[in-house]
Design a protein around this motif. Structure first.
Motif, short mmCIF file in Angstrom:
data_model
loop_
_atom_site.label_atom_id
_atom_site.label_comp_id
_atom_site.label_asym_id
_atom_site.label_seq_id
_atom_site.Cartn_x
_atom_site.Cartn_y
_atom_site.Cartn_z
N GLU A 30 0.82 -0.94 0.57
CA GLU A 30 -0.06 0.21 0.42
C GLU A 30 1.20 1.21 -0.24
OE1 GLU A 30 -2.98 -0.42 -1.06
OE2 GLU A 30 -3.58 -2.48 0.51
N THR A 31 0.85 2.48 0.10
CA THR A 31 1.30 3.80 0.35
C THR A 31 1.60 3.58 1.23
OG1 THR A 31 -1.11 4.91 0.88
CG2 THR A 31 -0.36 4.79 -1.73
N TYR A 32 1.22 3.64 1.82
CA TYR A 32 2.43 2.83 3.21
C TYR A 32 3.52 2.55 4.31
CZ TYR A 32 -0.82 -0.39 5.05
OH TYR A 32 -1.99 -1.29 5.48
N HIS A 118 3.05 14.31 8.22
CA HIS A 118 2.99 15.03 7.05
C HIS A 118 3.47 14.09 6.38
CE1 HIS A 118 3.21 18.94 8.49
NE2 HIS A 118 3.62 19.04 8.81
N SER A 119 3.25 12.71 5.80
CA SER A 119 3.73 11.09 5.93
C SER A 119 1.97 10.53 6.00
CB SER A 119 4.28 11.02 5.84
OG SER A 119 4.56 10.17 7.39
N ASN A 120 1.95 9.18 5.53
CA ASN A 120 1.29 8.18 6.29
C ASN A 120 1.95 7.14 6.90
OD1 ASN A 120 2.87 7.10 4.23
ND2 ASN A 120 0.99 6.73 2.45
N LEU A 121 3.08 7.08 7.45
CA LEU A 121 3.27 6.29 8.21
C LEU A 121 3.09 5.60 9.21
CD1 LEU A 121 7.38 7.76 8.46
CD2 LEU A 121 6.60 5.34 6.36
N ALA A 127 10.92 4.52 7.84
CA ALA A 127 10.64 4.58 6.41
C ALA A 127 9.10 3.69 6.33
CB ALA A 127 11.93 4.15 5.65
N SER A 128 9.46 3.17 4.96
CA SER A 128 7.86 2.18 4.85
C SER A 128 8.07 0.72 4.75
CB SER A 128 7.25 2.97 3.46
OG SER A 128 6.95 4.30 3.16
N LEU A 129 9.19 0.25 4.37
CA LEU A 129 10.06 -0.67 3.68
C LEU A 129 11.43 -0.75 4.07
CD1 LEU A 129 7.91 -1.36 0.63
CD2 LEU A 129 7.09 -2.94 3.09
N GLY A 155 14.01 -7.55 8.67
CA GLY A 155 14.04 -6.65 7.22
C GLY A 155 12.35 -7.33 6.12
N ASN A 156 11.96 -6.23 5.87
CA ASN A 156 10.47 -7.10 5.29
C ASN A 156 10.81 -7.53 4.00
OD1 ASN A 156 9.70 -3.53 5.63
ND2 ASN A 156 8.21 -4.89 6.59
N PHE A 157 12.01 -7.66 3.11
CA PHE A 157 12.04 -8.49 2.28
C PHE A 157 13.92 -8.53 2.21
CE2 PHE A 157 8.98 -5.36 0.26
CZ PHE A 157 8.10 -6.65 0.22
#
Length: 242
Positions: A30-32, A118-121, A127-129, A155-157
């Protein structure tokens, strides 16, 4: 010209910050960030901003709780070490409060990061990922001289590189295409005492953080933000965009 640098070897999601997570065959970006990743957290309301989070840095027993995200029902489920299953509710709050010697609270589901006006975190560190490569992991393992569990780095990936000389730090400022998704690599991930905690025994070994400091300048893995949403599956090629 686009260049394939490797493939997704493992996908990891951590629905509750600082609890153990789950390994997936595929995920939705997603964007977040990754759907269901770091959607919940515990907080110390006497502190501010980033420091509000209650984490395994000071409460290693949090790692004994296994958090999963139900994509269909959009809810979090937590399994305790003795097999009890809890939801994101007051029973879980009381459970974790018993590990912490100061009053804590629960975030709302998908509550924005306290510094993310000011972000969608969500409840992330930077950060996101978060991306980690097998080549850097093997290099650090050789330098440290001990078997190294990649779960320490959350880690996510995990990316399996085609060329072990490829360095993810060189991707900063560039974009990656993975499956349907496009990411921008933004910065290194600066490490802290969390990586010194064995994810199974919860014993701490400060020598790992010293090694990461001496040989990697405390940086290990890279953060990425989302440019284009979509699906990522294990085995998807990781392409460095021109």
């Amino acid at each position: 010209m686009n260049k394939t640098v490797g493939a997704i070897r493992e996908i990891n999601r951590y629905p509750v910050k600082s609890m153990s997570g789950e390994t997936l065959e595929s995920c939705t970006i997603e964007t977040y960030g990754m759907r269901g990743d770091r959607v919940c957290s515990f907080r110390d309301e006497s502190k501010k901003d980033w420091w509000k989070y209650v984490t395994a840095r000071n409460t290693p027993a949090m790692l004994t709780y296994q958090a999963r995200y139900n994509d269909d029902e959009e809810r979090v489920q937590v399994t305790t070490s003795d097999g009890r299953v809890l939801g994101w509710d007051d029973d879980l709050l009381q459970e974790i409060q018993g590990l912490v010697n100061k009053p804590i609270s629960m975030s709302r589901f998908m509550e924005p990061h306290p510094e993310a006006q000011h972000s969608n975190l969500l409840s992330v560190d930077g950060a996101s990922l978060l991306l980690v490569t097998d080549a850097s992991l093997r290099t650090l393992e050789s330098l440290w001289g001990k078997p190294l569990d990649h779960r320490r780095f959350r880690g996510n990936f995990m990316i399996a590189l085609d060329d072990a000389s490829e360095f993810e730090g060189d991707w900063i400022g560039r974009e990656l295409e993975i499956g349907e998704v496009r990411l921008r690599v933004d910065s290194f991930c600066q490490r802290c005492v969390f990586i010194t905690i064995d994810p199974d025994s919860r014993e701490k070994d400060p020598s790992l953080l010293r090694r990461v400091n001496e040989d990697f300048g405390l940086n290990f893995g890279v953060y990425a933000s989302v440019i284009q949403t979509g699906e990522i599956r294990r085995g998807d090629a990781v392409v460095l965009a021109d």
